[in-house]
Scaffold this motif. Structure first.
Motif, PDB file in Angstrom:
ATOM      1  N   THR A  11       1.244  -0.910  -0.555  1.00 35.83           N
ATOM      2  CA  THR A  11      -0.328  -0.592  -0.131  1.00 35.83           C
ATOM      3  C   THR A  11       0.812   0.955  -0.339  1.00 35.83           C
ATOM      4  O   THR A  11       0.356   2.539  -0.811  1.00 35.83           O
ATOM      5  CB  THR A  11      -0.858  -0.013   1.481  1.00 35.83           C
ATOM      6  N   TRP A  12       1.665   1.282   1.111  1.00 39.45           N
ATOM      7  CA  TRP A  12       2.807   2.332   0.965  1.00 39.45           C
ATOM      8  C   TRP A  12       3.561   2.489  -0.279  1.00 39.45           C
ATOM      9  O   TRP A  12       3.587   3.918  -0.337  1.00 39.45           O
ATOM     10  CB  TRP A  12       3.808   2.532   1.734  1.00 39.45           C
ATOM     11  N   ASN A  13       3.855   1.393  -0.936  1.00 40.56           N
ATOM     12  CA  ASN A  13       4.736   1.497  -1.985  1.00 40.56           C
ATOM     13  C   ASN A  13       3.881   2.288  -3.334  1.00 40.56           C
ATOM     14  O   ASN A  13       4.332   2.292  -4.783  1.00 40.56           O
ATOM     15  CB  ASN A  13       5.224   0.759  -2.544  1.00 40.56           C
ATOM     16  N   GLU A  14       2.476   1.859  -3.076  1.00 37.50           N
ATOM     17  CA  GLU A  14       1.765   1.988  -4.215  1.00 37.50           C
ATOM     18  C   GLU A  14       1.234   3.269  -4.950  1.00 37.50           C
ATOM     19  O   GLU A  14       0.727   4.227  -4.338  1.00 37.50           O
ATOM     20  CB  GLU A  14       0.434   1.617  -4.094  1.00 37.50           C
ATOM     21  N   GLN A  15       2.172   4.006  -6.615  1.00 38.10           N
ATOM     22  CA  GLN A  15       1.809   5.811  -6.302  1.00 38.10           C
ATOM     23  C   GLN A  15       0.841   5.314  -7.354  1.00 38.10           C
ATOM     24  O   GLN A  15       0.333   7.189  -6.950  1.00 38.10           O
ATOM     25  CB  GLN A  15       3.219   5.897  -7.111  1.00 38.10           C
ATOM     26  N   ASP A  16       0.051   4.583  -8.230  1.00 37.54           N
ATOM     27  CA  ASP A  16      -1.453   5.112  -8.404  1.00 37.54           C
ATOM     28  C   ASP A  16      -2.087   4.785  -7.323  1.00 37.54           C
ATOM     29  O   ASP A  16      -2.402   4.572  -6.874  1.00 37.54           O
ATOM     30  CB  ASP A  16      -1.138   4.219  -9.556  1.00 37.54           C
ATOM     31  N   THR A  17      -3.246   6.033  -7.164  1.00 37.14           N
ATOM     32  CA  THR A  17      -3.846   6.407  -6.302  1.00 37.14           C
ATOM     33  C   THR A  17      -4.939   5.728  -6.672  1.00 37.14           C
ATOM     34  O   THR A  17      -6.235   4.676  -5.685  1.00 37.14           O
ATOM     35  CB  THR A  17      -4.597   7.757  -6.597  1.00 37.14           C
ATOM     36  N   ASP A  18      -5.607   5.265  -7.755  1.00 34.11           N
ATOM     37  CA  ASP A  18      -6.136   4.102  -8.042  1.00 34.11           C
ATOM     38  C   ASP A  18      -5.657   2.580  -7.568  1.00 34.11           C
ATOM     39  O   ASP A  18      -6.996   1.900  -7.190  1.00 34.11           O
ATOM     40  CB  ASP A  18      -6.989   3.988  -9.478  1.00 34.11           C
ATOM     41  N   ALA A  19      -4.982   2.300  -7.911  1.00 33.43           N
ATOM     42  CA  ALA A  19      -4.721   0.620  -7.331  1.00 33.43           C
ATOM     43  C   ALA A  19      -4.441   0.622  -5.883  1.00 33.43           C
ATOM     44  O   ALA A  19      -4.364  -0.097  -5.042  1.00 33.43           O
ATOM     45  CB  ALA A  19      -3.096   0.390  -8.013  1.00 33.43           C
ATOM     46  N   ARG A  20      -4.037   1.846  -5.171  1.00 36.78           N
ATOM     47  CA  ARG A  20      -3.246   1.827  -3.738  1.00 36.78           C
ATOM     48  C   ARG A  20      -5.330   2.125  -3.515  1.00 36.78           C
ATOM     49  O   ARG A  20      -4.968   1.888  -2.273  1.00 36.78           O
ATOM     50  CB  ARG A  20      -3.308   3.704  -3.641  1.00 36.78           C
ATOM     51  N   ALA A  49      -3.459  10.139   1.020  1.00 31.21           N
ATOM     52  CA  ALA A  49      -3.692  11.363   1.104  1.00 31.21           C
ATOM     53  C   ALA A  49      -2.583  11.299   2.085  1.00 31.21           C
ATOM     54  O   ALA A  49      -1.615  11.814   0.837  1.00 31.21           O
ATOM     55  CB  ALA A  49      -4.435  12.372   1.331  1.00 31.21           C
ATOM     56  N   THR A  50      -1.942  10.517   2.575  1.00 31.60           N
ATOM     57  CA  THR A  50      -1.347  11.066   3.229  1.00 31.60           C
ATOM     58  C   THR A  50       0.495  10.155   2.864  1.00 31.60           C
ATOM     59  O   THR A  50       1.014  10.612   2.722  1.00 31.60           O
ATOM     60  CB  THR A  50      -1.166  10.541   4.935  1.00 31.60           C
ATOM     61  N   ILE A  51      -0.040   9.061   2.310  1.00 26.50           N
ATOM     62  CA  ILE A  51       0.475   7.688   1.252  1.00 26.50           C
ATOM     63  C   ILE A  51       1.216   8.496   0.128  1.00 26.50           C
ATOM     64  O   ILE A  51       2.505   9.061  -0.159  1.00 26.50           O
ATOM     65  CB  ILE A  51       0.359   6.640   1.042  1.00 26.50           C
ATOM     66  N   ALA A  52       0.320   9.395  -0.959  1.00 25.87           N
ATOM     67  CA  ALA A  52       1.269  10.256  -1.498  1.00 25.87           C
ATOM     68  C   ALA A  52       1.717  11.862  -1.524  1.00 25.87           C
ATOM     69  O   ALA A  52       2.511  12.407  -1.917  1.00 25.87           O
ATOM     70  CB  ALA A  52      -0.569  11.260  -2.547  1.00 25.87           C
ATOM     71  N   ALA A  53       1.490  11.843   0.007  1.00 28.90           N
ATOM     72  CA  ALA A  53       2.110  12.990   0.168  1.00 28.90           C
ATOM     73  C   ALA A  53       3.178  12.865   0.373  1.00 28.90           C
ATOM     74  O   ALA A  53       4.405  13.505   0.094  1.00 28.90           O
ATOM     75  CB  ALA A  53       1.707  14.103   1.310  1.00 28.90           C
TER      76      ALA A  53
END
Length: 120
Positions: A11-20, A49-53
């Motif tokens: 989950t933390w490594n997934e950069q694509d929002t939909d996949a995450r 959103a935290t992961i994306a940041a």
């Protein structure tokens, strides 16, 4: 437990929002929460959103497991690293993950052991 840490790191490594979002729905409880010294996120959207940041702050870096997880009851503790793939991590943290009755991640309590100057 390896499956909890595997799902967590994926989950933390997934950069694509939909996949995450899909990973969060599969492995994280509806009421999941994440707290560390720099973030306090309640719910899957806030966690995403935290992961994306983090990905914006540390582009191209990956989370890896450091050492072996320790598990009892519904709790797993483990150390992780964040850095370039295959290289020494720049950031090292220690998290405790509590799962719900279905084995989904419900609560994460995170600690930062090593953070580069200016990154916090």
């Amino acid at each position: 437990m390896k499956d909890v840490t595997t799902a967590y790191l994926a989950t933390w490594n997934e950069q694509d929002t939909d996949a995450r979002t899909k990973l969060l729905a599969e492995s994280w409880a509806d009421n999941a929460s994440y707290t560390d010294p720099l973030a306090d996120a309640a719910g899957r959207d806030a966690i995403s959103a935290t992961i994306a940041a983090v990905h914006e702050q540390f582009p191209g870096m990956v989370f890896t497991l450091v050492g072996e997880p320790d598990h009892h009851h519904r709790q797993t503790r483990f150390q992780w690293g964040l850095g370039p793939e295959g290289a020494e991590p720049l950031v090292i943290g220690f998290d405790v993950v509590v799962t719900d009755d279905q084995g989904r991640i419900e609560t994460v309590l995170g600690f930062l052991d090593r953070v580069p100057a200016g990154a916090a």
